[in-house]
Design a protein around this motif. Structure first.
Motif, PDB file in Angstrom:
ATOM      1  N   LEU A 197      40.597  41.389  36.127  1.00 22.60           N
ATOM      2  CA  LEU A 197      40.500  41.726  37.551  1.00 22.60           C
ATOM      3  C   LEU A 197      41.662  41.082  38.293  1.00 22.60           C
ATOM      4  O   LEU A 197      41.773  39.854  38.348  1.00 22.60           O
ATOM      5  CB  LEU A 197      39.171  41.221  38.122  1.00 22.60           C
ATOM      6  CG  LEU A 197      38.974  41.512  39.606  1.00 22.60           C
ATOM      7  CD1 LEU A 197      38.955  43.009  39.883  1.00 22.60           C
ATOM      8  CD2 LEU A 197      37.699  40.852  40.113  1.00 22.60           C
ATOM      9  N   ALA A 202      41.851  46.022  40.768  1.00 22.27           N
ATOM     10  CA  ALA A 202      40.579  46.148  41.510  1.00 22.27           C
ATOM     11  C   ALA A 202      40.413  47.590  41.998  1.00 22.27           C
ATOM     12  O   ALA A 202      41.362  48.190  42.517  1.00 22.27           O
ATOM     13  CB  ALA A 202      40.574  45.188  42.698  1.00 22.27           C
ATOM     14  N   ARG A 224      35.380  43.904  34.791  1.00 19.92           N
ATOM     15  CA  ARG A 224      34.680  43.228  35.879  1.00 19.92           C
ATOM     16  C   ARG A 224      34.100  44.294  36.802  1.00 19.92           C
ATOM     17  O   ARG A 224      34.651  45.388  36.913  1.00 19.92           O
ATOM     18  CB  ARG A 224      35.640  42.314  36.677  1.00 19.92           C
ATOM     19  CG  ARG A 224      36.044  41.038  35.936  1.00 19.92           C
ATOM     20  CD  ARG A 224      34.892  40.056  35.797  1.00 19.92           C
ATOM     21  NE  ARG A 224      35.241  38.836  35.077  1.00 19.92           N
ATOM     22  CZ  ARG A 224      34.989  38.594  33.787  1.00 19.92           C
ATOM     23  NH1 ARG A 224      34.379  39.512  33.057  1.00 19.92           N
ATOM     24  NH2 ARG A 224      35.316  37.446  33.232  1.00 19.92           N
ATOM     25  N   GLY A 225      33.016  43.934  37.500  1.00 17.82           N
ATOM     26  CA  GLY A 225      32.347  44.894  38.376  1.00 17.82           C
ATOM     27  C   GLY A 225      33.275  45.454  39.441  1.00 17.82           C
ATOM     28  O   GLY A 225      33.189  46.634  39.801  1.00 17.82           O
ATOM     29  N   GLN A 226      34.189  44.610  39.940  1.00 16.85           N
ATOM     30  CA  GLN A 226      35.072  45.036  41.027  1.00 16.85           C
ATOM     31  C   GLN A 226      36.082  46.093  40.588  1.00 16.85           C
ATOM     32  O   GLN A 226      36.818  46.634  41.410  1.00 16.85           O
ATOM     33  CB  GLN A 226      35.819  43.828  41.611  1.00 16.85           C
ATOM     34  CG  GLN A 226      34.927  42.858  42.369  1.00 16.85           C
ATOM     35  CD  GLN A 226      34.325  41.788  41.461  1.00 16.85           C
ATOM     36  OE1 GLN A 226      34.138  42.000  40.258  1.00 16.85           O
ATOM     37  NE2 GLN A 226      34.028  40.624  42.014  1.00 16.85           N
ATOM     38  N   HIS A 227      36.165  46.384  39.301  1.00 14.06           N
ATOM     39  CA  HIS A 227      37.044  47.475  38.858  1.00 14.06           C
ATOM     40  C   HIS A 227      36.495  48.839  39.259  1.00 14.06           C
ATOM     41  O   HIS A 227      37.230  49.808  39.329  1.00 14.06           O
ATOM     42  CB  HIS A 227      37.197  47.452  37.320  1.00 14.06           C
ATOM     43  CG  HIS A 227      38.115  46.379  36.829  1.00 14.06           C
ATOM     44  ND1 HIS A 227      37.779  45.524  35.804  1.00 14.06           N
ATOM     45  CD2 HIS A 227      39.363  46.019  37.217  1.00 14.06           C
ATOM     46  CE1 HIS A 227      38.784  44.682  35.596  1.00 14.06           C
ATOM     47  NE2 HIS A 227      39.748  44.970  36.434  1.00 14.06           N
ATOM     48  N   PHE A 250      29.267  43.278  36.855  1.00 14.21           N
ATOM     49  CA  PHE A 250      28.895  43.713  38.207  1.00 14.21           C
ATOM     50  C   PHE A 250      29.521  42.788  39.244  1.00 14.21           C
ATOM     51  O   PHE A 250      29.794  41.612  38.955  1.00 14.21           O
ATOM     52  CB  PHE A 250      27.364  43.708  38.345  1.00 14.21           C
ATOM     53  CG  PHE A 250      26.732  44.583  37.292  1.00 14.21           C
ATOM     54  CD1 PHE A 250      26.585  45.939  37.511  1.00 14.21           C
ATOM     55  CD2 PHE A 250      26.371  44.052  36.063  1.00 14.21           C
ATOM     56  CE1 PHE A 250      26.063  46.758  36.524  1.00 14.21           C
ATOM     57  CE2 PHE A 250      25.852  44.862  35.062  1.00 14.21           C
ATOM     58  CZ  PHE A 250      25.692  46.222  35.287  1.00 14.21           C
ATOM     59  N   GLU A 251      29.709  43.359  40.439  1.00 15.38           N
ATOM     60  CA  GLU A 251      30.284  42.573  41.530  1.00 15.38           C
ATOM     61  C   GLU A 251      29.408  41.361  41.797  1.00 15.38           C
ATOM     62  O   GLU A 251      29.890  40.264  42.003  1.00 15.38           O
ATOM     63  CB  GLU A 251      30.387  43.459  42.767  1.00 15.38           C
ATOM     64  CG  GLU A 251      31.550  43.095  43.616  1.00 15.38           C
ATOM     65  CD  GLU A 251      31.899  44.192  44.602  1.00 15.38           C
ATOM     66  OE1 GLU A 251      31.703  45.392  44.286  1.00 15.38           O
ATOM     67  OE2 GLU A 251      32.360  43.841  45.684  1.00 15.38           O
ATOM     68  N   GLN A 252      28.088  41.574  41.778  1.00 13.49           N
ATOM     69  CA  GLN A 252      27.155  40.453  41.947  1.00 13.49           C
ATOM     70  C   GLN A 252      26.337  40.310  40.669  1.00 13.49           C
ATOM     71  O   GLN A 252      25.684  41.264  40.236  1.00 13.49           O
ATOM     72  CB  GLN A 252      26.223  40.709  43.134  1.00 13.49           C
ATOM     73  CG  GLN A 252      25.369  39.498  43.474  1.00 13.49           C
ATOM     74  CD  GLN A 252      24.381  39.805  44.601  1.00 13.49           C
ATOM     75  OE1 GLN A 252      24.495  40.803  45.311  1.00 13.49           O
ATOM     76  NE2 GLN A 252      23.416  38.932  44.765  1.00 13.49           N
ATOM     77  N   GLU A 253      26.387  39.135  40.063  1.00 17.12           N
ATOM     78  CA  GLU A 253      25.621  38.872  38.837  1.00 17.12           C
ATOM     79  C   GLU A 253      24.759  37.633  39.054  1.00 17.12           C
ATOM     80  O   GLU A 253      25.257  36.652  39.621  1.00 17.12           O
ATOM     81  CB  GLU A 253      26.565  38.652  37.657  1.00 17.12           C
ATOM     82  CG  GLU A 253      27.346  39.923  37.310  1.00 17.12           C
ATOM     83  CD  GLU A 253      28.258  39.757  36.094  1.00 17.12           C
ATOM     84  OE1 GLU A 253      28.240  38.677  35.456  1.00 17.12           O
ATOM     85  OE2 GLU A 253      28.987  40.698  35.783  1.00 17.12           O
TER      86      GLU A 253
END
Ligand code: NDP
Length: 309
Positions: A197, A202, A224-227, A250-253
């Motif tokens: 990331l 992103a 990464r979630g932000q991808h 995920f963005e939030q884990e």
């Protein structure tokens, strides 16, 4: 005696690392930030270090990520001007190879459809696509991606890969740079993301990327979630441009219990389990680099904060 300070709010990780350091490098002084002597640390071992914690270490000579990536270090902020290293674990790499091998077979052989049909007691044989006709793309050809791409090529899949700089990998059709992305993506049946990331990556998994894949393709996100551009992914799944998405990050884990991904048709959620470095390996590599600092030897697995990986 050298001092390593552990900078993370993750109590479980902290405890595991302390135990591992005690086993593999008992001579090293390993402290938490609030303990006496921590401000003397030459090395900071980090996982999302609290804001300002690195800047409060006047003797700091090395920032060490405890993971493969360094995105949690706020490389765009005022990171102290000392080397940054990351962990590269051969067992973690093997774990990633196994996870992606499973993912590719799962979707190539349509186990997702078969498992869903079982819920309806529906006997329907899916088509059998030969590996050589199943086109798999791997974004990121570093420690993880190159091993995954070569493993899949060895198993007979038609594999393409994409990196920032040019690469040559046996059996893999390699592309690079912004101009090489479209050629890598066009007509893929399954896309694996193993990019780090960074500001350049992103949101890269967006509608443009999904539109380039074969209709009904599959996305596997291990980066990464932000991808992922979440709205674009939801739209691609609902239109059928994507048949499925396997999301491991995920963005939030942890992923919140009320998050739509848990129940979106076609989405499989795995709990950031594709592969992990062992605490023993993390402690060994940080101890080895601490020793290298003392002797002036070249540091292992340096990252470039300007590039973000
Ligand atoms: P590496 O740094 O070894 O490799 C990164 C790869 O991405 C390189 O091939 C690099 O290109 C390429 N890359 C970086 N930026 C770009 C760009 N802008 N355009 C094209 N290619 C780019 O990382 P690892 O293989 O060790 O790990 C990759 C990521 O996988 C980690 O950062 C982490 O996010 C994720 N990961 C996830 C795990 C999980 O359990 N889900 C476990 C471990 C890692 P080049 O070769 O030219 O430098």
């Amino acid at each position: 005696m050298s001092t390593v300070v552990l900078l993370t709010d993750d109590a479980e990780l902290m405890a595991e690392l302390r135990q591992a350091f005690a086993q593999v490098a008992p001579a090293l002084r390993v402290l938490q930030a609030h303990e006496a002597g921590a401000s003397e640390a030459e090395v900071a071992a980090c996982w999302f270090p609290p804001a300002g914690a690195l800047q409060a270490l006047p003797k700091l000579r090395l920032i060490h990520s405890v993971s493969a990536g360094i995105e949690h270090l706020d490389t765009a902020g005022d990171l102290p001007a000392v080397p940054v290293c990351r962990v590269v674990d051969p067992e973690q790499r093997q774990g990633m190879v196994e996870f992606m091998r499973w993912a590719v077979i799962h979707y190539q052989r349509h186990f997702d459809l078969v498992l869903a049909r079982q819920q309806q007691a529906r006997w329907q044989r899916p088509p059998q696509i030969p590996a050589g006709e199943y086109r798999v793309g791997v974004l990121g050809l570093g420690s993880m991606g190159s091993a995954v791409a070569q493993d899949l090529a060895g198993a007979g899949y038609a594999v393409r890969g994409w990196s920032r700089s040019p690469k040559t990998l046996a059996g893999v059709d390699c592309h690079h740079g912004d101009s090489g992305l479209q050629d890598c993506l066009t007509g893929l049946d399954l896309l694996i993301n193993l990019l780090p990331l960074t500001t350049a990556t992103a949101g890269l998994l967006n509608s443009r990327v999904f539109a380039a894949l074969a209709p009904g393709a599959v996305l596997v996100n291990g980066g990464r979630g932000q991808h992922v551009a979440a709205a674009d992914l939801a739209a691609a799944l609902s239109s059928g441009q994507l048949r499925a998405a396997l999301l491991d990050v995920f963005e939030q884990e942890p992923l919140p219990a009320d998050h739509p991904w848990w129940h979106t048709p076609g989405v499989t959620v795995t709990p950031h389990m594709a592969s992990a470095a062992s605490a023993r390996c993390i402690a060994s590599q940080i101890a080895a680099n601490t020793q290298r600092l003392l002797t002036g030897a070249a540091l292992l697995h340096r990252a470039d904060p300007a590039l973000g990986y």
